[in-house]
Design a protein around this motif. Structure first.
Motif, PDB file in Angstrom:
ATOM      1  N   MET A 209      -5.730  -5.901   4.755  1.00 36.05           N
ATOM      2  CA  MET A 209      -5.965  -6.316   6.431  1.00 36.05           C
ATOM      3  C   MET A 209      -7.172  -6.135   5.997  1.00 36.05           C
ATOM      4  SD  MET A 209      -4.645  -4.523   9.322  1.00 36.05           S
ATOM      5  CE  MET A 209      -2.724  -4.390   8.759  1.00 36.05           C
ATOM      6  N   GLY A 210      -7.138  -7.420   7.045  1.00 35.35           N
ATOM      7  CA  GLY A 210      -8.823  -7.558   7.018  1.00 35.35           C
ATOM      8  C   GLY A 210      -9.805  -8.848   7.991  1.00 35.35           C
ATOM      9  N   GLY A 211     -10.424  -9.284   7.645  1.00 34.94           N
ATOM     10  CA  GLY A 211     -10.763 -10.866   7.822  1.00 34.94           C
ATOM     11  C   GLY A 211     -11.985  -9.919   8.302  1.00 34.94           C
ATOM     12  N   LEU A 212     -12.910 -11.851   8.907  1.00 37.71           N
ATOM     13  CA  LEU A 212     -13.890 -12.546   9.006  1.00 37.71           C
ATOM     14  C   LEU A 212     -14.107 -12.726  10.197  1.00 37.71           C
ATOM     15  CD1 LEU A 212     -16.141 -13.636   6.790  1.00 37.71           C
ATOM     16  CD2 LEU A 212     -15.223 -16.146   7.279  1.00 37.71           C
ATOM     17  N   ASP A 230      -6.730 -11.049   8.717  1.00 35.21           N
ATOM     18  CA  ASP A 230      -5.166 -11.212   7.640  1.00 35.21           C
ATOM     19  C   ASP A 230      -4.219 -10.309   7.883  1.00 35.21           C
ATOM     20  OD1 ASP A 230      -5.879 -13.020   5.545  1.00 35.21           O
ATOM     21  OD2 ASP A 230      -8.053 -13.126   5.312  1.00 35.21           O
ATOM     22  N   THR A 231      -3.504 -10.286   7.712  1.00 31.79           N
ATOM     23  CA  THR A 231      -2.354  -9.324   7.973  1.00 31.79           C
ATOM     24  C   THR A 231      -2.034  -8.719   6.313  1.00 31.79           C
ATOM     25  OG1 THR A 231      -0.576 -10.241   7.146  1.00 31.79           O
ATOM     26  CG2 THR A 231      -1.157 -10.902   9.525  1.00 31.79           C
ATOM     27  N   VAL A 243      -4.629 -16.303  10.704  1.00 28.26           N
ATOM     28  CA  VAL A 243      -4.537 -17.024  11.323  1.00 28.26           C
ATOM     29  C   VAL A 243      -6.486 -17.245  11.540  1.00 28.26           C
ATOM     30  CG1 VAL A 243      -4.908 -15.522  13.136  1.00 28.26           C
ATOM     31  CG2 VAL A 243      -3.694 -18.219  13.842  1.00 28.26           C
ATOM     32  N   SER A 244      -6.499 -18.273  11.318  1.00 24.87           N
ATOM     33  CA  SER A 244      -8.082 -18.253  12.214  1.00 24.87           C
ATOM     34  C   SER A 244      -8.491 -19.408  13.664  1.00 24.87           C
ATOM     35  CB  SER A 244      -9.111 -18.862  11.185  1.00 24.87           C
ATOM     36  OG  SER A 244      -8.856 -20.250  10.491  1.00 24.87           O
ATOM     37  N   PHE A 245      -9.532 -18.354  14.655  1.00 28.41           N
ATOM     38  CA  PHE A 245      -9.871 -20.106  14.833  1.00 28.41           C
ATOM     39  C   PHE A 245     -11.118 -19.906  14.959  1.00 28.41           C
ATOM     40  CE2 PHE A 245     -11.795 -19.476  19.552  1.00 28.41           C
ATOM     41  CZ  PHE A 245     -11.554 -21.092  19.186  1.00 28.41           C
ATOM     42  N   ASP A 265      -6.340 -22.230  11.920  1.00 31.70           N
ATOM     43  CA  ASP A 265      -5.667 -22.976  10.749  1.00 31.70           C
ATOM     44  C   ASP A 265      -4.723 -21.419  11.204  1.00 31.70           C
ATOM     45  OD1 ASP A 265      -7.172 -24.665   9.617  1.00 31.70           O
ATOM     46  OD2 ASP A 265      -8.601 -24.233   8.894  1.00 31.70           O
ATOM     47  N   PHE A 266      -3.616 -21.854  10.090  1.00 27.39           N
ATOM     48  CA  PHE A 266      -3.338 -20.621  10.017  1.00 27.39           C
ATOM     49  C   PHE A 266      -1.998 -20.723   8.385  1.00 27.39           C
ATOM     50  CE2 PHE A 266      -0.691 -23.351  12.316  1.00 27.39           C
ATOM     51  CZ  PHE A 266       0.925 -23.277  12.007  1.00 27.39           C
TER      52      PHE A 266
END
Length: 796
Positions: A209-212, A230-231, A243-245, A265-266
């Motif tokens: 799990m994380g993200g940017l 990110d799950t 999923v991104s925006f 995007d997903f």
């Protein structure tokens, strides 16, 4: 392009492959690198090893999870700093990975990513890639001749066959972009790959799990936000997702106006215990952008970059910038899946769907009388006619829906692997040209068409009304044989392509139903031979076809008469291509060389025509053509952080016959083909050592003819780009923050970047039989001015 597939990593990779593409930290010293190599040789497993790329199997670079070694994920050591991934297949191919893409401006598109590859010639006017009016040609072959696949689905425009990468993905979500210069995979769901194919592969969801998050600010008032979540692995289900925006805006680089792009995007991925997997990948875009005018050579010489739309409105004018803002919304989804069936069978299937709405308007004028609806005279009601002085917006409205699937079964029989597949696609394209009134300041009430300019019966007044249904069927069979302990691989196959176009012209006139068919068997063969662990030779021969675009089917009307005659009998393009190549890949140097030859009949050259000032894609039948040349690229593995890259192309492309114009012929035989510079060269240098990183690139493109008669030429040009960055230490939950600055067109070269609308002849020319044939001036793209963008990014 092949269906996007993911294979399990092979533990016993060769030393060369390991050095070229295994996941390594971005700040390793040569001593550390050597120790990791020793560990690998002793059998120590490495996490997330990228695969080499095979020309006839899935085009894959394995993905990496965000937040592991950098804000954008794990850093792999790849030749040229990400510009030259390992290749093992039977054709010339250049693969650029996220290691390079994520060091550029955050707005980088798939076309911009591969613009340094041999043979690639990118024409654009928007430095940030927000505007879709760009063109990628390869070996002198235009964007309508290059197949585009995004995660296993075709993404060429169904009307024009052109590609628009700004719609597909955000750069942060791209794992790799591959350019195959001269052919396509037999499994690729494309109908226009004479000039090769571009494959865009998205990142997989991270296992943790994380993200940017990143934010960019730059010249032209660029402001862009991007965020991704990110799950990670969802329990023990084998599921993961992201999923991104993003939301970006900037001023137009050439004249008044603004660009706006919102994007989502997903991705979902399901992994099974036996190695099978299913993915659902999606993309949505909402864009409102300027279409900059394409100057003639005379316009450019007299006005330079000041050639732009008018910033103020005058009643009765037809050049106001607000009436040239294009609108596009699109959603697309792909479900690439791999399954193991009984009897050692493998099933790869990709269903997909795309829906798009667009308005491509232009500034125009219209009077209330003297108008025709097709061939019928009509009266026209124009709201705000007095205030606008007859100025209107010519709306070119399109609605597209595309659905299909591509499926293949494969099985190994000893040294053989046999693949049998079927591709089906059903697409609907509705095009119309209504008109929208503008007020006293030149503004229309909506970015979408108002259709409020009506006829006496209250119906919208239209200049075009077309409905086209295209069905595509393709069967393909491939046999791959491995001999001499896999040192020799021979791949042969045949693809039978069947296309049917059926349409209606909704304007009153002599034409209503239209239709065209194309059936082509497309055989191909290739072979690769590994001389030793570093040296490889390859050879291939393939055939391709390209059906004329929808525009060629329909009559256009002006003043109650046919102005452009539709011709369903235009023959499709057919090409035969051959390549002979050599590769060298060791722990330091990667290099590829290819000699190529093409023979075309009925070459379909993409151009533009103007309907009520709206640029509409059309094609010119260029007859026969022969193209021969050499491609070369080389890159070094990182050495104390430095990774240089170089590419070169020499091209000799000639027209084989005289081209018919009316009842005469232009003397074009032996002339050089349009958009075919004889020389292109690029140099890239990537630095990534400890906390510092950066890239430098130089591209030179030789002069190129813009007419079939070679009576007008676009000058040679060069561009320089630079990016610099620094990685900061992690703080708490903020992982690997970094800051980078990108400089686009560093030396502010004032040049044309490409040919938007080639013509048969620019000057009045006497035909073979003595007819005086009038010339028409080609249009060009103006290269974007110097811009700089700063990006701050951090994982979490």
């Amino acid at each position: 392009m092949p269906i996007a597939k993911r294979r399990r990593a092979c533990v016993a990779l060769s030393t060369m492959t390991f050095l070229a593409s295994t996941s390594l930290a971005g700040a390793e010293s040569p001593t550390h690198l050597h120790s990791r190599l020793q560990a690998h040789s002793a059998g120590t497993p490495e996490k997330q090893k990228p695969h080499s790329v095979s020309a006839h199997g899935p085009e894959v670079i394995s993905v990496h999870a965000a937040g592991e070694d950098g804000a954008y994920g794990k850093v792999r050591h790849i030749a040229g700093g990400g510009l030259m991934a390992v290749q093992t297949g039977g054709d010339m191919r250049s693969t650029v990975t996220s290691e390079y893409i994520n060091k550029q401006a955050s707005t980088t598109t798939a076309y911009q990513a591969v613009s340094l590859a041999p043979g690639a010639n990118l024409s654009q006017s928007d430095p940030y890639g927000f505007a879709a009016n760009s063109l990628l040609s390869v070996r002198g072959l235009g964007g309508n001749e290059i197949g585009q696949v995004w995660e296993g689905m075709p993404v060429n425009d169904i009307e024009t066959y052109n590609g628009y990468p700004t719609y597909w993905a955000d750069g942060e979500d791209i794992d790799s972009v591959s350019l195959t210069q001269g052919s396509s995979s037999i499994t690729a769901p494309v109908v226009n790959a004479s000039g090769g194919q571009v494959t865009t592969s998205m990142r997989d969801p991270a296992h943790k799990m994380g993200g940017l998050i990143d934010y960019s600010y730059g010249t032209l008032n660029l402001q862009r936000f991007y965020g991704r979540f990110d799950t990670g692995n969802i329990g023990n289900t084998g599921l993961s997702a992201y999923v991104s925006f993003s939301n970006g805006t900037a001023k137009n680089s050439l004249g008044p106006g603004r660009q706006m792009r919102r994007h989502i995007d997903f991705g979902f991925k399901k992994e099974f215990a036996n190695g099978d997997q299913m993915k659902l990948v999606g993309s949505y875009v909402d864009m409102n952008y300027m279409y900059n005018p394409n100057p003639t050579l005379a316009d450019w010489q007299s006005s330079g970059r000041s050639y732009a739309w008018n910033g103020t409105f005058s009643p009765g004018s037809s050049d106001y910038w607000r009436q040239n803002r294009w609108k596009w919304e699109q959603i697309m989804m792909s479900l690439p899946s791999d399954f193991t069936l009984p009897g050692k069978m493998k099933l790869n299937v990709t269903p997909y769907f795309l829906y798009a709405m667009q308005n491509s308007p232009a500034s125009s004028t219209l009077s209330s009388d003297g108008n025709y609806y097709g061939t019928e005279p009509v009266s026209v009601n124009i709201p705000n006619y007095q205030a606008s002085g007859g100025s209107v917006r010519s709306d070119y409205v399109g609605v597209q829906s595309v659905g299909g699937f591509n499926a293949s079964l494969s099985r190994r029989f000893g040294v053989q692997k046999v693949t049998l597949g079927y591709w089906y696609q059903y697409s609907v394209d509705d095009l119309s040209m209504p008109f929208s009134s503008v007020n006293a300041t030149g503004d229309a009430a909506s970015a979408w068409s108002l259709q409020n300019v009506t006829m006496g019966n209250g119906e919208p007044y239209l200049a075009e009304k077309e409905h086209t249904v295209t069905q595509t069927n393709a069967l393909y069979l491939q046999d791959e044989i491995s001999l001499l302990n896999d040192r020799l691989k021979i791949v042969g196959g045949i693809k039978t392509l069947m296309m049917n176009k059926a349409g209606t012209n909704g304007l009153p006139g002599t034409q209503y139903h239209v239709g065209a068919n194309n059936f082509q068997p497309l055989p191909r063969i290739s072979a690769t031979y590994k001389i030793d662990s570093h040296n490889q030779v390859f050879i291939n021969a393939s055939t391709n076809t390209l059906m004329p675009i929808d525009d060629t089917l329909y009559n256009s009307y002006s003043g109650g008469a046919v102005s452009t005659q539709g011709n369903p009998a235009i023959k499709p393009e057919y090409s035969i291509s051959e390549e002979l190549g050599y590769r060298y890949q060791d722990k330091i140097v990667h290099a590829s060389l290819a000699l190529f030859n093409y023979n075309f009949t009925n070459r379909q050259v993409s151009s533009l025509r103007y309907v009520n000032n709206v640029p509409v894609y059309s094609t010119i039948n260029g007859g026969g053509q022969t193209s021969r040349g050499v491609d070369f690229e080389a890159g070094l593995m990182p050495f104390y952080g430095f990774s240089p890259y170089i590419s070169v192309e020499y091209l000799h492309a000639t027209i084989d016959n005289n081209i018919q114009v009316g009842n005469d012929y232009l003397p074009t035989a032996g002339k050089t083909a349009v958009r075919s510079p004889s020389f292109q060269g690029s140099f890239g240098l990537v630095y990534d050592y400890k906390n510092f990183f950066g890239t430098f690139s130089f591209k030179y493109t030789g002069s190129q003819y813009s007419t079939f008669m070679n009576d007008e030429k676009m000058p040679a040009y060069k561009t320089f780009n630079l990016s610099l960055g620094y990685r900061l230490p992690s703080v708490g939950f903020v992982k690997h923050p970094e800051i980078r600055v990108a400089f686009i067109n560093l030396t502010d070269e004032k040049v044309l970047s490409g040919i938007a609308s080639p013509q048969l002849n620019a000057q009045t020319t006497r035909g073979i039989y003595g007819t005086s044939i009038d010339g028409s001036s080609p249009g060009y793209y103006i290269a974007p001015r110097f811009t700089t963008a700063m990006t701050v990014a951090a994982g979490f």
